[in-house]
Design an enzyme around this catalytic site. Structure first.
Site, PDB file in Angstrom:
ATOM      1  N   ASN A 218       1.149  -1.035   0.292  1.00  0.00           N
ATOM      2  CA  ASN A 218       0.271   0.035  -0.030  1.00  0.00           C
ATOM      3  C   ASN A 218       0.688   0.760  -0.223  1.00  0.00           C
ATOM      4  O   ASN A 218       1.408   1.182   0.936  1.00  0.00           O
ATOM      5  CB  ASN A 218      -0.984   0.210   1.583  1.00  0.00           C
ATOM      6  CG  ASN A 218      -1.718   1.536   1.245  1.00  0.00           C
ATOM      7  OD1 ASN A 218      -1.695   2.334   0.862  1.00  0.00           O
ATOM      8  ND2 ASN A 218      -3.053  -0.052   1.760  1.00  0.00           N
TER       9      ASN A 218
ATOM     10  N   HIS B  44      -5.970   3.509  -1.515  1.00  0.00           N
ATOM     11  CA  HIS B  44      -6.716   3.846  -0.670  1.00  0.00           C
ATOM     12  C   HIS B  44      -7.485   5.463  -1.285  1.00  0.00           C
ATOM     13  O   HIS B  44      -7.616   5.938   0.035  1.00  0.00           O
ATOM     14  CB  HIS B  44      -6.760   3.446   0.548  1.00  0.00           C
ATOM     15  CG  HIS B  44      -8.225   3.247   1.074  1.00  0.00           C
ATOM     16  ND1 HIS B  44      -8.478   1.501   2.634  1.00  0.00           N
ATOM     17  CD2 HIS B  44      -9.050   3.768   0.922  1.00  0.00           C
ATOM     18  CE1 HIS B  44      -9.636   2.325   2.859  1.00  0.00           C
ATOM     19  NE2 HIS B  44     -10.344   3.753   2.020  1.00  0.00           N
TER      20      HIS B  44
ATOM     21  N   HIS C   6      -4.174  11.547   0.705  1.00  0.00           N
ATOM     22  CA  HIS C   6      -3.033  10.515   0.452  1.00  0.00           C
ATOM     23  C   HIS C   6      -3.054  10.000  -0.854  1.00  0.00           C
ATOM     24  O   HIS C   6      -2.885  11.349  -2.413  1.00  0.00           O
ATOM     25  CB  HIS C   6      -2.923   9.859   1.666  1.00  0.00           C
ATOM     26  CG  HIS C   6      -4.331   9.055   1.988  1.00  0.00           C
ATOM     27  ND1 HIS C   6      -4.533   8.241   1.226  1.00  0.00           N
ATOM     28  CD2 HIS C   6      -4.528   8.120   3.042  1.00  0.00           C
ATOM     29  CE1 HIS C   6      -5.443   7.385   1.874  1.00  0.00           C
ATOM     30  NE2 HIS C   6      -5.702   7.724   3.173  1.00  0.00           N
TER      31      HIS C   6
ATOM     32  N   GLU D  65      -8.467  -0.230  -3.041  1.00  0.00           N
ATOM     33  CA  GLU D  65      -9.316  -0.808  -1.780  1.00  0.00           C
ATOM     34  C   GLU D  65     -10.056   0.625  -1.410  1.00  0.00           C
ATOM     35  O   GLU D  65     -10.144   2.758  -1.764  1.00  0.00           O
ATOM     36  CB  GLU D  65      -9.237  -0.895  -0.628  1.00  0.00           C
ATOM     37  CG  GLU D  65      -7.532  -0.251  -0.292  1.00  0.00           C
ATOM     38  CD  GLU D  65      -7.430  -0.952   1.525  1.00  0.00           C
ATOM     39  OE1 GLU D  65      -6.793  -1.839   0.898  1.00  0.00           O
ATOM     40  OE2 GLU D  65      -6.778  -0.263   1.862  1.00  0.00           O
TER      41      GLU D  65
ATOM     42  N   THR E  77      -7.739   5.673   9.639  1.00  0.00           N
ATOM     43  CA  THR E  77      -7.338   5.094   8.593  1.00  0.00           C
ATOM     44  C   THR E  77      -8.717   3.575   8.541  1.00  0.00           C
ATOM     45  O   THR E  77      -9.955   3.454  10.063  1.00  0.00           O
ATOM     46  CB  THR E  77      -6.541   3.377   9.118  1.00  0.00           C
ATOM     47  OG1 THR E  77      -6.105   2.533   8.457  1.00  0.00           O
ATOM     48  CG2 THR E  77      -6.681   2.792  10.832  1.00  0.00           C
TER      49      THR E  77
ATOM     50  N   HIS F 212      -3.856  -4.993   8.002  1.00  0.00           N
ATOM     51  CA  HIS F 212      -3.840  -4.128   8.982  1.00  0.00           C
ATOM     52  C   HIS F 212      -3.107  -4.267   9.584  1.00  0.00           C
ATOM     53  O   HIS F 212      -3.337  -5.316  10.362  1.00  0.00           O
ATOM     54  CB  HIS F 212      -5.505  -3.875   9.191  1.00  0.00           C
ATOM     55  CG  HIS F 212      -5.010  -2.352   9.630  1.00  0.00           C
ATOM     56  ND1 HIS F 212      -4.905  -1.692  11.170  1.00  0.00           N
ATOM     57  CD2 HIS F 212      -5.963  -1.600   9.086  1.00  0.00           C
ATOM     58  CE1 HIS F 212      -5.414  -0.703  10.943  1.00  0.00           C
ATOM     59  NE2 HIS F 212      -6.768  -0.593   9.859  1.00  0.00           N
ATOM     60  N   ASP F 213      -2.224  -2.989  10.050  1.00  0.00           N
ATOM     61  CA  ASP F 213      -0.440  -3.406  10.922  1.00  0.00           C
ATOM     62  C   ASP F 213       0.248  -5.151  10.829  1.00  0.00           C
ATOM     63  O   ASP F 213       0.489  -5.253  12.093  1.00  0.00           O
ATOM     64  CB  ASP F 213      -2.267  -3.803  12.585  1.00  0.00           C
ATOM     65  CG  ASP F 213      -2.312  -2.250  12.670  1.00  0.00           C
ATOM     66  OD1 ASP F 213      -1.415  -1.032  12.027  1.00  0.00           O
ATOM     67  OD2 ASP F 213      -2.930  -2.067  13.747  1.00  0.00           O
TER      68      ASP F 213
ATOM     69  N   HIS G 249       2.101   0.551   6.284  1.00  0.00           N
ATOM     70  CA  HIS G 249       1.802   1.800   7.434  1.00  0.00           C
ATOM     71  C   HIS G 249       3.166   1.047   7.411  1.00  0.00           C
ATOM     72  O   HIS G 249       4.851   2.158   7.612  1.00  0.00           O
ATOM     73  CB  HIS G 249       1.091   2.117   7.791  1.00  0.00           C
ATOM     74  CG  HIS G 249       1.594   3.171   9.402  1.00  0.00           C
ATOM     75  ND1 HIS G 249       2.202   4.246   9.008  1.00  0.00           N
ATOM     76  CD2 HIS G 249       2.146   2.082  10.514  1.00  0.00           C
ATOM     77  CE1 HIS G 249       2.503   4.869   9.616  1.00  0.00           C
ATOM     78  NE2 HIS G 249       2.446   3.700  11.028  1.00  0.00           N
TER      79      HIS G 249
END
Length: 238
Positions: free
Chosen positions: A7, A43, A50, A70, A100, A190-191, A214
């Site tokens: 991402n 996204h 962004h 997404e 987020t 995610h994470d 991230h």
């Protein structure tokens, strides 16, 4: 091997903070491809904080790997996806002001809406993934909506991993088994990071793809972008 989709939203955050085109999101994405990633995820949000809609168009023109777009399928997003025709669209129920993504779809309560939007994207030849919490009922609901895949929202796994990784992974294994039973492909995101990714992929060996932004972009500040992509891919090698 589970595919790595990177991402690049955080690269766009840095660019947007000063205006202009530094860093260049498209150049970064093509470099990430060259370094071995199998896909690029974006996204775009309505406030264009962004990734912007024009970034999605520009990426589609140059990427050789899969583009995954997404977002919440509001009308403008849906129109963009049908215009660009990425390899995959991931439906995420985030509010416009969300920092987020923070929850998966209730695929039962939103069945009628999801059926319609999934059908529209599939008519365009786009693979559709639905973002869900690790709940077998929500996975089954996604299958009933006509989705091709689900993406498991892995924030809870990441938060609990250090304390008890067996307990953290258990609901994800159950949801993943339901996805396999229902004939759905399986993504995760995610994470996920260099600490917890390998175990997640080992425990769910039929995982098709992970989407990571991230943590990977942050790690690249220390290790360099090429090396960081290699480190994440190594976590996915079985």
């Amino acid at each position: 091997m589970t595919k790595l989709s990177v991402n690049v939203n955080k690269i766009a955050v840095i660019r947007n903070s000063r205006g202009g085109n530094l860093p260049d999101v498209v150049r970064a994405a093509t470099d990430i491809e060259r370094f071995g990633a199998e896909g690029i995820t974006v996204h775009p949000r309505p406030d264009a904080r962004h990734i912007r809609y024009d970034d999605v168009r520009a990426l589609k023109r140059v990427l050789a790997t899969e583009l995954n777009v997404e977002g919440n399928p509001v009308p403008s997003f849906a129109d963009l996806v049908c215009e660009v025709v990425p390899a995959q669209v991931t439906l995420v129920p985030d509010a416009p002001d969300a920092i987020t993504s923070n929850a998966g779809w209730d695929t039962i309560r939103n069945r009628a809406f999801l059926r319609d939007i999934v059908a529209r994207f599939r008519e365009c030849g786009i693979r559709v993934s639905v973002f869900v919490d690790p709940d077998p009922a929500m996975v089954a609901g996604a299958a009933e909506c006509g989705a091709d895949r689900v993406e498991l929202y892995t924030e809870a796994y990441a938060a609990q991993y250090a304390a008890d990784r067996e307990r953290a992974i258990a609901p994800y294994v159950a949801a993943a088994e339901e996805a396999r039973r229902a004939g759905l492909g399986l993504n995760g995101g995610h994470d996920l990071n260099l600490d917890n990714l390998r175990y997640f992929a080992e425990r769910i060996p039929w995982l098709d793809e992970v989407s990571i932004g991230h943590a990977l972009i942050s790690d690249a500040l220390y290790y360099g972008l090429e090396n960081t992509v290699s480190l994440y891919k190594r976590c996915l090698t079985r």
